[in-house]
Design a protein around this motif. Structure first.
Motif, PDB file in Angstrom:
ATOM      1  N   PHE A  23       0.831  -1.208   0.000  1.00  0.00           N
ATOM      2  CA  PHE A  23       0.000   0.000   0.000  1.00  0.00           C
ATOM      3  C   PHE A  23       0.865   1.257   0.000  1.00  0.00           C
ATOM      4  N   ARG A  24       1.895   1.264   0.823  1.00  0.00           N
ATOM      5  CA  ARG A  24       2.743   2.453   0.901  1.00  0.00           C
ATOM      6  C   ARG A  24       3.611   2.610  -0.342  1.00  0.00           C
ATOM      7  N   THR A  25       3.890   1.498  -1.004  1.00  0.00           N
ATOM      8  CA  THR A  25       4.586   1.585  -2.288  1.00  0.00           C
ATOM      9  C   THR A  25       3.697   2.273  -3.316  1.00  0.00           C
ATOM     10  N   LEU A  26       2.403   1.959  -3.264  1.00  0.00           N
ATOM     11  CA  LEU A  26       1.444   2.538  -4.204  1.00  0.00           C
ATOM     12  C   LEU A  26       1.403   4.061  -4.107  1.00  0.00           C
ATOM     13  N   PHE A  27       1.644   4.589  -2.917  1.00  0.00           N
ATOM     14  CA  PHE A  27       1.621   6.045  -2.733  1.00  0.00           C
ATOM     15  C   PHE A  27       2.581   6.749  -3.678  1.00  0.00           C
ATOM     16  N   HIS A  28       3.692   6.092  -4.003  1.00  0.00           N
ATOM     17  CA  HIS A  28       4.736   6.750  -4.791  1.00  0.00           C
ATOM     18  C   HIS A  28       4.330   6.996  -6.242  1.00  0.00           C
ATOM     19  N   THR A  29       3.145   6.519  -6.617  1.00  0.00           N
ATOM     20  CA  THR A  29       2.605   6.915  -7.920  1.00  0.00           C
ATOM     21  C   THR A  29       2.149   8.370  -7.877  1.00  0.00           C
ATOM     22  N   VAL A  30       1.888   8.865  -6.661  1.00  0.00           N
ATOM     23  CA  VAL A  30       1.335  10.208  -6.427  1.00  0.00           C
ATOM     24  C   VAL A  30       0.042  10.376  -7.238  1.00  0.00           C
ATOM     25  N   ASP A  31      -0.693   9.280  -7.354  1.00  0.00           N
ATOM     26  CA  ASP A  31      -1.947   9.275  -8.110  1.00  0.00           C
ATOM     27  C   ASP A  31      -3.095   9.076  -7.122  1.00  0.00           C
ATOM     28  N   VAL A  32      -3.761  10.158  -6.772  1.00  0.00           N
ATOM     29  CA  VAL A  32      -4.819  10.105  -5.760  1.00  0.00           C
ATOM     30  C   VAL A  32      -5.943   9.167  -6.190  1.00  0.00           C
ATOM     31  N   ASN A  33      -6.336   9.240  -7.450  1.00  0.00           N
ATOM     32  CA  ASN A  33      -7.444   8.411  -7.933  1.00  0.00           C
ATOM     33  C   ASN A  33      -7.107   6.926  -7.853  1.00  0.00           C
ATOM     34  N   LEU A  34      -5.865   6.577  -8.181  1.00  0.00           N
ATOM     35  CA  LEU A  34      -5.450   5.173  -8.114  1.00  0.00           C
ATOM     36  C   LEU A  34      -5.477   4.672  -6.673  1.00  0.00           C
ATOM     37  N   VAL A  35      -4.999   5.491  -5.753  1.00  0.00           N
ATOM     38  CA  VAL A  35      -5.012   5.108  -4.338  1.00  0.00           C
ATOM     39  C   VAL A  35      -6.447   4.908  -3.860  1.00  0.00           C
ATOM     40  N   LYS A  36      -7.347   5.804  -4.268  1.00  0.00           N
ATOM     41  CA  LYS A  36      -8.754   5.673  -3.879  1.00  0.00           C
ATOM     42  C   LYS A  36      -9.362   4.398  -4.456  1.00  0.00           C
ATOM     43  N   GLU A  37      -9.031   4.093  -5.710  1.00  0.00           N
ATOM     44  CA  GLU A  37      -9.575   2.899  -6.363  1.00  0.00           C
ATOM     45  C   GLU A  37      -9.158   1.618  -5.647  1.00  0.00           C
ATOM     46  N   ARG A  38      -7.942   1.597  -5.143  1.00  0.00           N
ATOM     47  CA  ARG A  38      -7.417   0.360  -4.562  1.00  0.00           C
ATOM     48  C   ARG A  38      -7.530   0.309  -3.039  1.00  0.00           C
ATOM     49  N   THR A  39      -8.117   1.355  -2.466  1.00  0.00           N
ATOM     50  CA  THR A  39      -8.299   1.377  -1.013  1.00  0.00           C
ATOM     51  C   THR A  39      -9.136   0.187  -0.547  1.00  0.00           C
ATOM     52  N   GLY A  40     -10.209  -0.122  -1.285  1.00  0.00           N
ATOM     53  CA  GLY A  40     -11.066  -1.244  -0.907  1.00  0.00           C
ATOM     54  C   GLY A  40     -10.312  -2.561  -0.883  1.00  0.00           C
ATOM     55  N   GLU A  41      -9.445  -2.764  -1.860  1.00  0.00           N
ATOM     56  CA  GLU A  41      -8.649  -3.998  -1.944  1.00  0.00           C
ATOM     57  C   GLU A  41      -7.775  -4.172  -0.708  1.00  0.00           C
ATOM     58  N   TYR A  42      -7.081  -3.100  -0.326  1.00  0.00           N
ATOM     59  CA  TYR A  42      -6.182  -3.201   0.822  1.00  0.00           C
ATOM     60  C   TYR A  42      -6.956  -3.237   2.138  1.00  0.00           C
TER      61      TYR A  42
END
Length: 295
Positions: A228-247
């Motif tokens: 999850f914290r690796t995903l942050f480094h995309t700096v893509d808010v929408n992507l983080v929101k999309e994958r929040t449910g998965e994590y």
């Protein structure tokens, strides 16, 4: 029949011994497991090699050095790297075991202070997944095009590197490069998952204090929070929101496992308490019987 006084004394001694065993066995079991776990898991660092005598640290910490160089060692000792035995040579090269070669460029690959634009590649030797996301992000693209964009050290620091957490996203840090609003959106997107991560960390710590080490849950937790914290480094808010449910679902499963362990622990304590009360009650009864006058 035998003397009730003698019989009562024998039974009483047996009950006391049983009571001591019931009280002591959980502690003995936990202690043994704690030692095994510490030997096989906690004593092994995530990455670095433990070096007892480090020429880099000895030199930088000496009085011969200017305060600015001694501060590097002080900062490193408080870092997440230091806690995991990541030392100077892991990032800067050189040979920490041989003072004469500690700063050898040719023989030991000493780097010293890396060029600004090369820092992500240096950190990415260990943080491979993060480097890939960073290179694809707005941060990475800005660095490649201008040579001045933000990179690992700008956000995480150079020597006093702390364990990754949501508090790294702050107005003081992020507003150095852009308005805080963009970073605040990311922090809000991460908040719920980070809150659950903190709760699970607290649960694991509580189990450890009780002498229980849930290795399966810990390994799953470490992997999930790192992803999850690796995903942050995309700096893509929408992507983080999309994958929040998965994590969130992954963390929910881990949390259920930890809750189950807590429930099992409570059941064991309750059962042990019941046994101790039962044995104590039987002891009182036998004691009273032993004091019954002979007919």
């Amino acid at each position: 029949m035998g003397d009730p006084h003698v019989l009562g004394e024998v039974v009483m001694r047996s009950l006391v011994l049983s009571l001591l065993l019931i009280a002591g066995l959980p502690g003995i079991s936990s202690a043994g497991y704690r030692e095994d776990f510490a030997r096989e898991f906690m004593s092994k660092t995530w990455s670095g090699e433990r070096i007892e005598e480090n020429a880099c640290i000895d030199c930088h910490a000496s009085e011969r050095m200017k305060p600015v160089f001694r501060e590097i060692v002080d900062e490193w000792r408080k870092s997440w790297h230091a806690q995991n035995d990541i030392t100077c040579h892991d990032c800067h090269g050189g040979d920490p075991k041989d003072p004469s070669l500690a700063m050898s460029h040719q023989q030991r690959g000493f780097i010293g202070v890396p060029p600004y634009a090369k820092i992500p590649d240096l950190c990415g030797r260990c943080h491979v997944g993060i480097l890939r996301y960073f290179n694809e992000s707005g941060h990475g693209k800005a660095l490649r095009t201008s040579g001045k964009g933000p990179h690992c050290v700008v956000c995480h620091g150079s020597h006093n590197i702390q364990k990754a957490n949501i508090e790294i996203i702050s107005e003081q840090r992020c507003s150095k490069c852009h308005t805080y609003g963009r970073a605040q959106d990311m922090k809000q997107a991460m908040f719920l998952v980070e809150k659950k991560i903190t709760e699970i960390e607290d649960g694991i710590k509580a189990l450890r204090r009780a002498g229980i080490y849930p290795e399966e849950q810990e390994q799953a937790f470490f992997s999930t929070q790192a992803e999850f914290r690796t995903l942050f480094h995309t700096v893509d808010v929408n992507l983080v929101k999309e994958r929040t449910g998965e994590y969130t679902r992954k963390l929910d499963d881990i949390e259920k496992g930890i809750s189950g362990t807590f429930a099992d622990l409570r059941s064991r304590k309750n059962f042990s308490g019941f046994l101790m009360l039962l044995v104590s009650g039987m002891g009182v009864v036998m004691l009273l019987l032993s004091k019954t006058p002979k007919e």
